[in-house]
Structures are given as C-alpha cells and as structure tokens.
Design an enzyme around this catalytic site. Structure first.
Site, PDB file in Angstrom:
ATOM      1  N   CYS A 161       0.281  14.318  -5.797  1.00 10.29           N
ATOM      2  CA  CYS A 161       0.180  14.702  -7.347  1.00 10.29           C
ATOM      3  C   CYS A 161      -0.115  13.490  -7.907  1.00 10.29           C
ATOM      4  O   CYS A 161      -0.285  12.651  -7.267  1.00 10.29           O
ATOM      5  CB  CYS A 161       1.503  15.161  -7.787  1.00 10.29           C
ATOM      6  N   HIS A 208       4.364   3.412  -2.591  1.00  9.50           N
ATOM      7  CA  HIS A 208       3.365   4.060  -3.376  1.00  9.50           C
ATOM      8  C   HIS A 208       2.546   3.192  -4.265  1.00  9.50           C
ATOM      9  O   HIS A 208       2.564   3.267  -5.377  1.00  9.50           O
ATOM     10  CB  HIS A 208       4.034   5.379  -4.011  1.00  9.50           C
ATOM     11  N   CYS A 253      -3.160   8.853  -8.900  1.00 10.49           N
ATOM     12  CA  CYS A 253      -2.399   8.599  -7.554  1.00 10.49           C
ATOM     13  C   CYS A 253      -3.280   9.299  -6.476  1.00 10.49           C
ATOM     14  O   CYS A 253      -3.004   9.147  -5.186  1.00 10.49           O
ATOM     15  CB  CYS A 253      -0.981   9.275  -7.729  1.00 10.49           C
TER      16      CYS A 253
END
Length: 415
Positions: A401, A370, A83
């Site tokens: 994160c 996301h 990510c």
C-alpha cells in the site's frame, strides 16, 4: 512480449531511525548495496527510489552511480510512488528489459528517515536567493534573523498534503470502518516479530543482507515481545484508538535492491531458479471517503486474481506490506468480501477463503522495518527467495500500500 523475471537482491540491515544509521545519508546507505550487486553482474540500467528527497540531490539513481563507483556510462533514473517506490521501479524496469538492447536492470530504493529536510517558505527562500548574488553579507544577516514562521516545519511528519493527516490517523479510520480490534492488531504484530526472529535464527536472511556500518542483521525484530507487552502500549494517533507503536511499522533507515531481467539477463546472473513476474496491478482510491488511505490493495488483489482466473487458495505465498497491522487485516477482509469486491473492485468472482497461514512466513514490515522507498525491493526479494523453495508452478502475490490512496500488487510464479 518476452517473459520478465526477478531475482532476490541485497539490502542493508534495517534499523530504527535516529539510531545506528543516523550518521548516514541516502547515498552512503545505498552505495554498499549497489556496489555489492554490480560485483555479481553488470546491469544495463539502474532505477532507484527515495521518498524523502535530499535538497541537493535531484536524481539519486545517477548520483548513486558515482557514489558507488559504478560504470559512469550506466544509465540511471529515479522513481517515486511513496511506499511503493522500488516496487513501481520493478514494474518500470519490466517494461524496458528486452527492449532497446537491455536485458538486466538493478532496481532499489533507500530511506534515511533519521533526516527530514526542513524547507524555507517560498517567499523567504525567494528573497534570500535574490539577495545572495548582489549582497552576500546582507543575505547572511537575513539568515540570522529567521524565525520559526519562516520555515515549513514537519509538524506532522509525513502527513498527506491533501488531507493534512498522518497515515496512522487515516488507518484509525480504516480500523473502525472494517471493525479491526486492538487484540487482533497486536496478535498480528506478534506474529510478524516471531516470523522475523525465526528467519534470523534459521539463516533465511543471510544471503539477502550485507553488513553496513557495523550492523550485520535487522535491529528491529523483538525476541522479547509478547501480547502482554503489546497490550500495555498506549494509542499513538488517537487517545481512543487502537493503533500503537507496537502494531505500526517503525520509522526506519535502510536501502534495498532487486534484479529485473529477461531470460538473457537471468543467464547473466547465473540464477538457479527463475521467478517470473507474471502480471501486476496498480490501483488508486479516493481516500477522502470512509475506507482510509491505505486500502487500494483491497481492490487490486481481486482484480489481479480474477484476470488470471485464480482463487485465494491458488496462491502458495502471500507477502503483504505491514504499514500497520490494521491495514493488512482490513485489506484482506475487504478483498474477501463479495459485496466489497463487486461494489469497489468491480470484480464478481468467487475467490474462496483466504489462507492466512501463508502470509509473511518470515515476518513483515512491522518487525523488519519500513524505510519507505526500500520496502518494495525488500518485500519482492523476500518473496522471490521464499517462492524459490516451492515446487515449479507455485504462485505468490506481493502487495504494498502507499500514501495517496494507491497500491501495487504483483503476481509471481516459480518456473
């Protein structure tokens, strides 16, 4: 070392996977963004990320050069850190601009989570590959005889390879370890949606988005959500757990970009305000312990602040990636705990009280979405635009994160 700056980039609207962008592949989503960015200025190189790779694309950044009709002599390389992919792409670019005759980099990432490649097991793939050159008809016949056991099926989508568990399952561990309750998580999710809706209504996102596929704005923020509606949702990962579809980021399609440059590159952009990339911290933890997968920022944030002699209150803006509401709340709780800082982050400094009201003023990933590799560029661009409205000398912390127990955190300054 010369100063390095970032400037907000463009992105597609973010939409839920399997919906409005289901017909797009990663290059088709990325190309309009890259073309629009290079219409403003010519970069010296391009960095692009993708976490879920397409089998026929080995270097999406270079393929994007041709897909978007960019200068074929533009160097381009791909990057991946789950990510944090486009975030670490910014860090990589920061180490390159001002050297080797380069001054401006175009960085970004994309994810089409509507499409998950399904692979053959190695032995089956090897057998077919060996058969096709000498007996195409026989190989084709073998294909018709394949069964489910011949495939590596994503039975647990995006589960970690080491643990075999999903991010949601790991974050349930985090919520229990740090005593983050359901009501607290739902309240944070509602706050995120309210911030994103405010951003849409006041035009904050207008110059950060380009219409793609007939979509002109983020399709995920919910104007009609409420604590009551969020409370009615069932747990998604553990029947006795607290994480739901409402307080977890959704499966999302989208592409995002950002500029990275030295002073000469910034002049090329004609930027009115300079946002300096002061420093960064990349942390990693052993996620097999009790904290959960996504807790590396809880260590990176104190280290970065302590290195610059800063306290929480010295940071005017906090942009924290919301993979899950529980993960945001737990990371800040950990970073705010003196014992945790000493034992896990190895930082013995008084950071003061955390200013929750300064976090994600126009929403975060819970509401905006996301798409894995696009999130870093999205959140850094959003932070750069937010920070540009603050007085000179104001600082921001951006935190993301990542799967594998890693996290990236950056310190920005409005100069």
């Amino acid at each position: 070392m010369a100063d390095v700056f970032i400037a907000p980039g463009l992105r597609t609207p973010f939409v839920k996977g399997g919906g409005l962008y289901a017909e797009f592949n990663s290059l088709a989503l990325s190309a309009p963004v890259a073309a629009a960015m290079t219409a403003r200025a010519k970069p010296d190189f391009l960095v692009w990320g993708e976490v879920i790779p397409e089998p026929t694309i080995s270097n999406i950044a270079r393929e994007l050069v041709f897909e978007a009709g960019l200068d074929p002599e533009l160097p381009a390389f791909s990057t991946v850190l789950a990510c944090s992919s486009s975030f670490v792409g910014v860090i990589e670019a920061a180490g390159m601009v001002g050297r080797g005759g380069t001054h401006l980099a175009l960085v970004g990432g994309v994810e089409t989570m509507s499409h998950v490649p399904i692979a053959l097991k190695p032995a089956v793939a090897d057998r077919l590959a060996a058969t096709f050159p000498r007996d195409p008809a026989g190989a084709a016949a073998q294909l018709t005889q394949l069964t489910a056991v011949d495939f590596d099926l994503p039975l647990k989508a995006w589960a970690n390879r080491v643990s075999g568990r999903s991010q949601g399952e790991h974050t349930e561990d985090t919520a229990r370890r740090f005593a983050i309750g359901r009501e607290e998580q739902d309240a944070w999710a509602l706050r995120s949606h309210q911030g994103a809706i405010t951003g849409q209504d006041d035009g904050f996102f207008a110059d950060l988005l380009i219409p793609v596929g007939g979509v002109g704005h983020d399709a995920i923020p919910r104007r009609d959500t409420s604590l009551e509606k969020l409370a009615a949702l069932r747990p998604a990962f553990d029947p006795q757990g607290t994480i739901t579809a409402g307080n977890a980021s959704p499966v999302t399609d989208g592409a995002a970009s950002i500029w990275v440059g030295d002073a000469e590159g910034l002049n090329r952009l004609g930027a009115d305000v300079a946002i300096k990339l002061v420093d960064w911290e990349i942390a990693a933890i052993d996620f097999r312990l009790d904290e959960g997968m996504l807790m590396a920022p809880g260590r990176a944030i104190p280290r970065l602040l302590a290195r610059h002699g800063l306290r929480f209150a010295d940071v005017a803006l906090w942009e924290i990636h919301e993979a899950f509401a529980a993960q945001v709340l737990a990371n800040v709780k950990a970073a705010s705990d003196p014992a945790y800082r000493r034992e896990r982050a190895k930082v013995d400094a008084d950071l003061g009280d955390f200013p929750w009201e300064r976090v994600n003023p126009h929403g975060g990933s819970l509401a905006i979405g996301h798409p894995f590799a696009a999130t870093g560029a999205r959140i850094l661009s959003q932070a750069a635009k937010e920070l540009a409205g603050f007085p000179p000398g104001s600082r921001a912390i951006v935190s993301v994160c990542a799967d594998g127990g890693q996290g990236t955190v950056a310190l920005l300054e409005r100069v």
